[in-house]
Write an enzyme that holds these catalytic residues in place. Structure first.
Site, PDB file in Angstrom:
ATOM      1  N   LYS A 162     -29.605  56.173  91.482  1.00 31.33           N
ATOM      2  CA  LYS A 162     -29.919  55.730  92.858  1.00 31.33           C
ATOM      3  C   LYS A 162     -30.165  56.965  93.705  1.00 31.33           C
ATOM      4  CE  LYS A 162     -30.266  51.917  95.221  1.00 31.33           C
ATOM      5  NZ  LYS A 162     -30.538  50.540  94.775  1.00 31.33           N
ATOM      6  N   ASP A 210     -35.729  50.347  97.983  1.00 30.52           N
ATOM      7  CA  ASP A 210     -34.461  49.730  98.395  1.00 30.52           C
ATOM      8  C   ASP A 210     -34.602  49.619  99.917  1.00 30.52           C
ATOM      9  OD1 ASP A 210     -31.561  49.133  97.129  1.00 30.52           O
ATOM     10  OD2 ASP A 210     -31.232  49.967  99.110  1.00 30.52           O
TER      11      ASP A 210
HETATM   12  P1  NDP Z   1     -35.403  45.986 103.485  1.00 29.05           P
HETATM   13  O1  NDP Z   1     -35.385  47.326 104.103  1.00 29.05           O
HETATM   14  O2  NDP Z   1     -36.687  45.357 103.141  1.00 29.05           O
HETATM   15  O3  NDP Z   1     -34.611  44.953 104.412  1.00 29.05           O
HETATM   16  C1  NDP Z   1     -33.301  45.174 104.762  1.00 29.05           C
HETATM   17  C2  NDP Z   1     -32.869  44.067 105.696  1.00 29.05           C
HETATM   18  O4  NDP Z   1     -31.460  44.148 105.888  1.00 29.05           O
HETATM   19  C3  NDP Z   1     -33.483  44.181 107.075  1.00 29.05           C
HETATM   20  O5  NDP Z   1     -33.611  42.910 107.651  1.00 29.05           O
HETATM   21  C4  NDP Z   1     -32.452  45.019 107.810  1.00 29.05           C
HETATM   22  O6  NDP Z   1     -32.482  44.883 109.209  1.00 29.05           O
HETATM   23  C5  NDP Z   1     -31.175  44.456 107.252  1.00 29.05           C
HETATM   24  N1  NDP Z   1     -30.128  45.472 107.335  1.00 29.05           N
HETATM   25  C6  NDP Z   1     -30.115  46.699 106.767  1.00 29.05           C
HETATM   26  N2  NDP Z   1     -29.004  47.356 107.106  1.00 29.05           N
HETATM   27  C7  NDP Z   1     -28.315  46.529 107.903  1.00 29.05           C
HETATM   28  C8  NDP Z   1     -27.077  46.650 108.571  1.00 29.05           C
HETATM   29  N3  NDP Z   1     -26.342  47.762 108.479  1.00 29.05           N
HETATM   30  N4  NDP Z   1     -26.664  45.598 109.307  1.00 29.05           N
HETATM   31  C9  NDP Z   1     -27.404  44.481 109.397  1.00 29.05           C
HETATM   32  N5  NDP Z   1     -28.602  44.326 108.783  1.00 29.05           N
HETATM   33  C10 NDP Z   1     -29.016  45.335 108.050  1.00 29.05           C
HETATM   34  O7  NDP Z   1     -34.459  46.114 102.205  1.00 29.05           O
HETATM   35  P2  NDP Z   1     -34.369  45.157 100.935  1.00 29.05           P
HETATM   36  O8  NDP Z   1     -34.633  43.759 101.326  1.00 29.05           O
HETATM   37  O9  NDP Z   1     -35.155  45.776  99.859  1.00 29.05           O
HETATM   38  O10 NDP Z   1     -32.821  45.323 100.533  1.00 29.05           O
HETATM   39  C11 NDP Z   1     -31.816  44.453 101.019  1.00 29.05           C
HETATM   40  C12 NDP Z   1     -30.605  44.525 100.111  1.00 29.05           C
HETATM   41  O11 NDP Z   1     -30.970  44.149  98.787  1.00 29.05           O
HETATM   42  C13 NDP Z   1     -29.980  45.913  99.972  1.00 29.05           C
HETATM   43  O12 NDP Z   1     -28.591  45.782  99.813  1.00 29.05           O
HETATM   44  C14 NDP Z   1     -30.577  46.436  98.667  1.00 29.05           C
HETATM   45  O13 NDP Z   1     -29.759  47.421  98.073  1.00 29.05           O
HETATM   46  C15 NDP Z   1     -30.605  45.158  97.858  1.00 29.05           C
HETATM   47  N6  NDP Z   1     -31.537  45.123  96.739  1.00 29.05           N
HETATM   48  C16 NDP Z   1     -32.851  45.371  96.900  1.00 29.05           C
HETATM   49  C17 NDP Z   1     -33.705  45.290  95.825  1.00 29.05           C
HETATM   50  C18 NDP Z   1     -35.172  45.477  95.966  1.00 29.05           C
HETATM   51  O14 NDP Z   1     -35.881  45.297  94.972  1.00 29.05           O
HETATM   52  N7  NDP Z   1     -35.702  45.786  97.132  1.00 29.05           N
HETATM   53  C19 NDP Z   1     -33.206  44.987  94.479  1.00 29.05           C
HETATM   54  C20 NDP Z   1     -31.801  44.671  94.430  1.00 29.05           C
HETATM   55  C21 NDP Z   1     -31.019  44.761  95.524  1.00 29.05           C
HETATM   56  P3  NDP Z   1     -33.113  46.047 110.122  1.00 29.05           P
HETATM   57  O15 NDP Z   1     -34.584  45.957 109.883  1.00 29.05           O
HETATM   58  O16 NDP Z   1     -32.708  45.720 111.497  1.00 29.05           O
HETATM   59  O17 NDP Z   1     -32.533  47.347 109.620  1.00 29.05           O
HETATM   60  O1  2IT Z   2     -30.711  47.745  93.854  1.00 30.50           O
HETATM   61  C1  2IT Z   2     -31.690  47.613  93.096  1.00 30.50           C
HETATM   62  O2  2IT Z   2     -31.587  47.097  91.982  1.00 30.50           O
HETATM   63  C2  2IT Z   2     -33.003  48.061  93.573  1.00 30.50           C
HETATM   64  N1  2IT Z   2     -33.102  48.513  94.712  1.00 30.50           N
HETATM   65  C3  2IT Z   2     -34.196  48.012  92.674  1.00 30.50           C
HETATM   66  C4  2IT Z   2     -34.210  49.170  91.728  1.00 30.50           C
HETATM   67  C5  2IT Z   2     -35.428  49.315  90.879  1.00 30.50           C
HETATM   68  O3  2IT Z   2     -35.484  50.342  90.189  1.00 30.50           O
HETATM   69  O4  2IT Z   2     -36.306  48.459  90.864  1.00 30.50           O
END
Ligand code: NDP
Ligand code: 2IT
Length: 444
Positions: free
Chosen positions: A125, A165
């Protein structure tokens, strides 16, 4: 068990001031005692001590210049945690809260998540405390180019393959890839989540959210139920949240609330996802703008209130520790039956305990959100083979993977006498493959 406890105590002592890393390690290690008891050779080989220590941590300076000519310096990180079963694989997070503790918790989780996918990917990561919010495209590009100007020497298609992420989506991956290609003069699969014109895979954008819904659907199916007519709350409004909403709605669920870090929207008739996509994906705006477009919906400042809305299924899809014990108790009181984690570690340890004691079906992040990284591994396979699969092919593979993960963690939980405890099931099912590979490699 003494060995497991000792490893956890030492981890806390040797890594002070890393509360998120302690939390993730506690969740994992507290379930591994029965495996270690069955395999005394693990203790003799110092396996757990090695498992919780990253193979390598890279920290670097990221200088960049804003549109006004001002110089900024951010911290860059890449934790290469475990490469026993494949090249390091895991996302990059750009968010002001990022620190070593957060990257290490995410890296540790990623090892077991990636193992659960059944695909050959190790755990890593990275990220930066850079805040992409309010920055121009040029500033984002400047930052990404500077970040990759250091990162390129540590990554590679067979070494370490980052992805997105929080704060890192298609735009950022594009700039990072462009700079890597320019420095190395190689067009290779060094990042996933690439655009479709330069090596990306169909379904990668949707994968985490879709996968989350597929595994939840399997849990519902196992209980003779379905998404049809269910009331769902989804926190966040980013990549994971949006595509979880899309798939849940397509299966007949009513998603009534979403949020960003400023506040939440409540639309009792069901969220209009096209409006959310326009605000978030096209305009990069704030969720509060939703109520200007959808008059009957309400907006409330602050995030926590979202968990007071009654629902059948809660899908936390924003960030770590967004559900504490208090919110968990309110969800349970209001009748929640399923909680599936789209975000990484969105429930505190105390919240997990509340859900498990109340008989809520709790699907932990490393299983429930594995669809994103699984599809990243499918992107890697397509890159290596220099070909592309159709949307339907990738989607079918993703669904199979999520269904397998559900059954593997279900079986592991049963085998170790803890039926329905998916935290334990996911940890053990993920750990055994990594441990077996580590044992085969000797003391490395
Ligand atoms: P994005 O940046 O696309 O979206 C994040 C969302 O979460 C936004 O709406 C953001 O709001 C909100 N957010 C972030 N930090 C906070 C906080 N401290 N308090 C409240 N809201 C918050 O990220 P992703 O959708 O890609 O990721 C979301 C989650 O999913 C994370 O935990 C990530 O690790 C996990 N994840 C992502 C994967 C991926 O493929 N993208 C895979 C597996 C897990 P704002 O815009 O206001 O910051
Ligand atoms: O938390 C996660 O699994 C991710 N942000 C996706 C990682 C990846 O390599 O696709």
């Amino acid at each position: 068990m003494k060995y497991v406890q000792q490893v956890l105590e030492n981890l806390k002592k040797n890594n002070p001031n890393e509360p998120e890393f302690h939390q993730a390690a506690t969740e994992i290690l507290s379930t591994l005692a029965p495996v270690v008891e069955k395999h005394p050779e693990y203790e003799a080989a110092g396996l757990l001590e090695r498992f919780v220590e990253p193979e390598r941590v890279v920290m670097f300076r990221v200088p960049w210049v804003d549109d006004k000519g001002k110089v900024h310096v951010n911290k860059g990180y890449r934790v290469q945690f475990n490469s026993a079963i494949g090249p390091y694989k895991g996302g990059l997070r750009f968010h002001p809260s990022v620190n070593l503790s957060i990257i290490k918790f995410l890296g540790l989780e990623q090892i077991l998540k990636n193992s659960l996918t059944g695909l050959p990917i190790g755990g890593g990561k990275g990220g930066s405390d850079f805040d992409p919010k309010g920055k121009s495209d040029r500033e984002i590009m400047n930052f990404c180019q500077s970040f990759m100007t250091e990162l390129y020497r540590h990554v590679g298609a067979d070494t370490d393959v980052p992805a997105g992420d929080i704060g890192v989506g298609g735009r950022e991956i594009g700039y990072l890839f462009g700079q890597y290609k320019r420095i190395r003069n190689e067009h290779v699969g060094v990042l996933t989540g690439r655009g479709l014109t330069y090596g990306g895979s169909l379904v990668r954008t949707e994968a985490t959210g879709y996968g989350l819904v597929y595994i939840t659907e399997e849990a519902l199916k196992a209980r003779g139920d379905s998404f049809e007519g269910k009331t769902v709350i989804i926190s966040g409004s980013g990549n994971v949240a949006i595509y979880a909403c899309e798939k849940a709605q397509s299966l007949g669920a009513k998603v009534v609330a979403m949020y960003d870090s400023d506040g939440y929207i409540h639309d009792p008739d069901g969220i209009n996802l096209e409006v959310v996509k326009d605000i978030k994906e096209v305009k990069r705006g704030r969720i509060k703008e939703y109520v200007k477009k959808v008059k009957k919906a309400i907006y409330k400042e602050g995030c926590k209130g979202i968990w007071t809305i009654p629902c059948d299924i809660a899908l936390p899809c924003a960030t770590q520790n967004e559900i504490d014990a208090e919110s968990a108790k309110i969800l349970v009181k209001n009748g929640v039956k399923y909680v599936a984690e789209g975000a990484n570690m969105p429930s505190t340890l105390e919240a997990i305990e509340v859900f498990q004691k109340s008989g809520v079906v709790f699907l932990p992040a490393k299983a429930a959100n594995a669809g994103g990284v699984a599809t990243s591994a499918l992107e890697m396979a397509q890159s290596s083979g220099r070909m592309f699969w159709s949307f339907e092919e990738v989607d079918a593979k993703l669904k199979n993977i999520m269904v397998s993960i559900y059954h593997n963690m279900e079986d592991a939980a049963k085998e170790y006498g803890c039926e329905g405890n998916y935290v334990l099931g996911a940890n053990i099912a993920g750990f055994i493959k990594v441990a077996t590979a580590m044992m085969a490699h000797g003391i490395v």
